[in-house]
Scaffold this motif. Sequence first.
Motif, PDB file in Angstrom:
ATOM      1  N   SER A 149       0.771  -1.256   0.089  1.00 30.65           N
ATOM      2  CA  SER A 149      -0.048   0.062  -0.015  1.00 30.65           C
ATOM      3  C   SER A 149       0.774   1.338   0.045  1.00 30.65           C
ATOM      4  CB  SER A 149      -0.890  -0.007   1.212  1.00 30.65           C
ATOM      5  OG  SER A 149      -0.122   0.075   2.369  1.00 30.65           O
ATOM      6  N   SER A 150       0.340   2.524  -0.101  1.00 29.60           N
ATOM      7  CA  SER A 150       1.151   3.635  -0.115  1.00 29.60           C
ATOM      8  C   SER A 150       1.789   3.824   1.265  1.00 29.60           C
ATOM      9  CB  SER A 150       0.332   4.750  -0.394  1.00 29.60           C
ATOM     10  OG  SER A 150      -0.983   4.876   0.545  1.00 29.60           O
ATOM     11  N   ARG A 151       1.359   3.180   2.398  1.00 27.09           N
ATOM     12  CA  ARG A 151       2.047   3.367   3.492  1.00 27.09           C
ATOM     13  C   ARG A 151       3.167   2.566   3.527  1.00 27.09           C
ATOM     14  NH1 ARG A 151      -2.966   1.827   7.009  1.00 27.09           N
ATOM     15  NH2 ARG A 151      -2.844   0.355   5.612  1.00 27.09           N
ATOM     16  N   ASP A 152       3.329   1.493   2.756  1.00 24.13           N
ATOM     17  CA  ASP A 152       4.575   0.746   2.773  1.00 24.13           C
ATOM     18  C   ASP A 152       5.821   1.407   2.416  1.00 24.13           C
ATOM     19  OD1 ASP A 152       3.085  -1.551   3.662  1.00 24.13           O
ATOM     20  OD2 ASP A 152       2.525  -1.854   1.680  1.00 24.13           O
ATOM     21  N   SER A 153       5.836   2.389   1.664  1.00 25.23           N
ATOM     22  CA  SER A 153       6.812   3.177   1.065  1.00 25.23           C
ATOM     23  C   SER A 153       6.897   4.617   1.266  1.00 25.23           C
ATOM     24  CB  SER A 153       7.464   2.751  -0.166  1.00 25.23           C
ATOM     25  OG  SER A 153       6.255   2.923  -1.014  1.00 25.23           O
ATOM     26  N   LEU A 154       7.837   5.318   1.601  1.00 25.73           N
ATOM     27  CA  LEU A 154       7.783   6.864   1.534  1.00 25.73           C
ATOM     28  C   LEU A 154       9.160   7.179   0.788  1.00 25.73           C
ATOM     29  CD1 LEU A 154       7.342   7.184   5.460  1.00 25.73           C
ATOM     30  CD2 LEU A 154       5.423   7.536   3.621  1.00 25.73           C
ATOM     31  N   GLU A 155       9.021   8.611   0.096  1.00 25.60           N
ATOM     32  CA  GLU A 155      10.037   9.364  -0.655  1.00 25.60           C
ATOM     33  C   GLU A 155      10.107  10.512   0.109  1.00 25.60           C
ATOM     34  OE1 GLU A 155       9.320   8.931  -4.783  1.00 25.60           O
ATOM     35  OE2 GLU A 155       9.553   6.733  -4.884  1.00 25.60           O
ATOM     36  N   ASN A 156      11.469  11.102  -0.064  1.00 31.26           N
ATOM     37  CA  ASN A 156      11.601  12.272   0.430  1.00 31.26           C
ATOM     38  C   ASN A 156      12.781  12.986  -0.520  1.00 31.26           C
ATOM     39  OD1 ASN A 156      14.366  11.510   1.581  1.00 31.26           O
ATOM     40  ND2 ASN A 156      12.737  10.690   3.195  1.00 31.26           N
ATOM     41  N   GLY A 157      13.429  13.943  -0.379  1.00 32.65           N
ATOM     42  CA  GLY A 157      14.395  14.454  -0.969  1.00 32.65           C
ATOM     43  C   GLY A 157      15.697  13.724  -1.126  1.00 32.65           C
ATOM     44  N   ASP A 158      15.832  13.337   0.192  1.00 37.93           N
ATOM     45  CA  ASP A 158      17.310  12.508   0.554  1.00 37.93           C
ATOM     46  C   ASP A 158      17.278  11.255  -0.226  1.00 37.93           C
ATOM     47  OD1 ASP A 158      18.381  14.876   1.544  1.00 37.93           O
ATOM     48  OD2 ASP A 158      17.660  14.176   3.607  1.00 37.93           O
ATOM     49  N   GLY A 159      16.161  10.723  -0.306  1.00 41.74           N
ATOM     50  CA  GLY A 159      15.919   9.156  -0.611  1.00 41.74           C
ATOM     51  C   GLY A 159      14.618   8.620  -0.324  1.00 41.74           C
ATOM     52  N   CYS A 160      14.379   7.240   0.042  1.00 44.03           N
ATOM     53  CA  CYS A 160      13.046   6.627   0.183  1.00 44.03           C
ATOM     54  C   CYS A 160      13.137   5.877   1.380  1.00 44.03           C
ATOM     55  CB  CYS A 160      12.600   6.317  -1.022  1.00 44.03           C
ATOM     56  SG  CYS A 160      13.617   5.108  -1.865  1.00 44.03           S
ATOM     57  N   SER A 161      12.100   5.056   1.895  1.00 48.31           N
ATOM     58  CA  SER A 161      12.129   4.275   2.939  1.00 48.31           C
ATOM     59  C   SER A 161      11.219   3.336   2.649  1.00 48.31           C
ATOM     60  CB  SER A 161      11.884   4.906   4.307  1.00 48.31           C
ATOM     61  OG  SER A 161      10.661   5.631   4.301  1.00 48.31           O
ATOM     62  N   LEU A 162      11.493   2.104   3.404  1.00 49.65           N
ATOM     63  CA  LEU A 162      10.469   0.929   3.051  1.00 49.65           C
ATOM     64  C   LEU A 162      10.064   0.540   4.523  1.00 49.65           C
ATOM     65  CD1 LEU A 162       9.438  -0.959   0.759  1.00 49.65           C
ATOM     66  CD2 LEU A 162      11.186  -2.591   1.931  1.00 49.65           C
ATOM     67  N   VAL A 163       8.657   0.409   4.827  1.00 52.58           N
ATOM     68  CA  VAL A 163       8.321  -0.078   6.172  1.00 52.58           C
ATOM     69  C   VAL A 163       7.798  -1.601   6.201  1.00 52.58           C
ATOM     70  CG1 VAL A 163       6.360   0.178   7.594  1.00 52.58           C
ATOM     71  CG2 VAL A 163       7.090   2.160   6.168  1.00 52.58           C
ATOM     72  N   LEU A 164       8.562  -2.060   7.200  1.00 49.82           N
ATOM     73  CA  LEU A 164       8.340  -3.454   7.592  1.00 49.82           C
ATOM     74  C   LEU A 164       7.655  -3.553   8.845  1.00 49.82           C
ATOM     75  CD1 LEU A 164      11.651  -5.146   6.606  1.00 49.82           C
ATOM     76  CD2 LEU A 164       9.783  -5.003   5.117  1.00 49.82           C
ATOM     77  N   GLU A 165       6.560  -4.556   8.922  1.00 46.87           N
ATOM     78  CA  GLU A 165       5.646  -4.690  10.294  1.00 46.87           C
ATOM     79  C   GLU A 165       5.599  -5.935  10.294  1.00 46.87           C
ATOM     80  OE1 GLU A 165       1.601  -2.813  11.891  1.00 46.87           O
ATOM     81  OE2 GLU A 165       2.042  -2.473   9.586  1.00 46.87           O
ATOM     82  N   LEU A 166       5.615  -6.519  11.580  1.00 44.30           N
ATOM     83  CA  LEU A 166       5.068  -7.567  12.179  1.00 44.30           C
ATOM     84  C   LEU A 166       3.504  -7.315  12.591  1.00 44.30           C
ATOM     85  CD1 LEU A 166       5.526 -10.304  13.224  1.00 44.30           C
ATOM     86  CD2 LEU A 166       6.411  -9.444  15.436  1.00 44.30           C
ATOM     87  N   THR A 167       2.720  -7.778  11.955  1.00 43.72           N
ATOM     88  CA  THR A 167       1.249  -7.590  12.370  1.00 43.72           C
ATOM     89  C   THR A 167       0.813  -8.729  13.339  1.00 43.72           C
ATOM     90  OG1 THR A 167       0.397  -8.571  10.433  1.00 43.72           O
ATOM     91  CG2 THR A 167       0.886  -6.278  10.199  1.00 43.72           C
TER      92      THR A 167
END
Length: 600
Positions: A34-52
């Motif tokens: 989903s859109s909440r799984d990844s984020l982007e900003n000026g310096d780079g981006c990030s991936l969200v890992l979650e133990l539900t």
Amino acid sequence: MLSSKPKFYVKLAQLTFEYHLNLSSSMADVEACSSRDSLENGDGCSLVLELTEDYPLFHKKKKLLNDKGFGVKEQIHLQSLMCPDSISNSLETMLRIGRIIHLDEVELYFGEFDTQMGFYSPRNELETLNSILARVNTLLSRQMHKKMNVWQGLQAAIILKIQEFGNQIKEGARIDKNYTCEKEKCLVQWGESNGVKTKLEIAYVGGAGRGAVAMEDLRVGDIALEIPVSIILSEDLVHKSDMYNVLGKIEGMSSETMLLLWSMKEKHNCGSKFKNYFDSLPKEFHTGLSFGVDAIMALEGTLLLEEIMQAKEHLRTQYDELFPRLCNDYPDIFPPKFYTWEQFLWACELFYSNSMKIIFADGKLRTCLIPIAGFLNHSKSFLIKFWHLPSNYEQSELNPHIVHYGRVDSATNSLKFPLSRPCNIGEQCCLSYGNFSTSHLITFYGFSPQGDNRYDVIPIDIDVGQADCFEDCPMSNWTTHMVRGTWLSKNHNIFYYGLPSPLLDYLRRVRNPMQYEKTFQQPDLEIELEVLEDLQSTFSSMMEILGDTDFGDGENTSWDVKLALEFKDLQRRIISSILTSCSAGRSLVESELSRVMSKD
């Protein structure tokens, strides 16, 4: 004050065992991003890992994550490709989290992180790498991200790791040219005429029987086999037959049993669409369910004996509930000659050993028979050589090429079998039937895997009266305990002995509920001796029941007796390793106890 000694009871060599006709393949479902799984900003981006919380063993995994400095939801930042170490460092963080998320019950219970290899097990490592790769591939497929080059860099780094891992395992299939596989080739030709796409050929592989061999070098993500839904045998076929009008009215009748009964009749239909499939099936499956009297007698004292007897008793009860009543009431629909006990058992062996659980485009999970896919064998144990480690470190492990194959692709309306690690031309392409013990594989699939099987565990019950609940002790909150061959353990030092820590900690707390730490004080060392002595006594009795090694009658030994003797020898080897570890552990503790007492 010490509690009374616990009593041990050996259970079936399987953590969970359900009697129904969909025990087959491993099915891994990768959740959509989903859109909440990844984020982007000026310096780079990030991936969200979650133990539900719906993950198996959530609370134990949560604690392990916390112990490693992570929460149940972590955002891992990736800088631009201008920072050379960013991708590799971020991927290593993802792996540290993902490995814990993907631990199964046995891996979590024995809980040994191999510091030399850098991971828990090859199965866990490949599962983790492929789960992260699936997330990244989904993000790239949307082509909506400004930082596409960063995601592509991460994708390349993951694939490189998988390829490096696969390069440790190279073994060509030994093809038996004397076996022509004519029926199997006819089935493949029929499949291709109905839309099957394959990069595999069927051959008789030495030591494995019929198998699927790569016709070209296959990379991670390549589709080795694609089967259209139109030739998959599922419950929908039963619904279209006259049989459903009868079976649909029987209370408690499962869709799996309906399909099984339908297939028993359909295999005799000369005009069946699936004639080539039924013709390719063996006349005998040679699973534990077909063991003869001699093999059953050879299993005396083993856990496999109890498993086979319970399974056959269940199947016989199910058969007697249906027949001869259905044949008497509806002889045209259920001809008696097609529904004997022997044919019912054959059909059960077919479903146990060949059926797969598949999620269809409508979201429903169905147990199916899948032509051609049944030629994919369970991964054998490979001797993995890690040349970058001291002394050419080696480990025998199961390493399937195909792990994720449980969902129909709605775009193509087909079932795809993508590779989770490379498969070279001429190499047998294997999948995973699941994380099963050898007793389960013999009972329902008819083979004993080569090499070490980390799932060959002996679960045990411990009767300790009222002193069996320690909510404040995280290591003692397992509801099941187990042991396995101690040669699989890397830690044989005092307080460990190659035995599982949850079991040892539990037994220590039974004797002293106030003990929280392992110490070299005399009372704690005396408890340590008691624990080891009790374990040694229990497994010595088991070894006596197994008796001496029986090598059979060489070439004259039947297939089922050979399998029975192989399993008995395996169980003897596991128990022997436990006894050796207990004995060595006692020597360590007695030496330390003597040293402590001499100071006093």
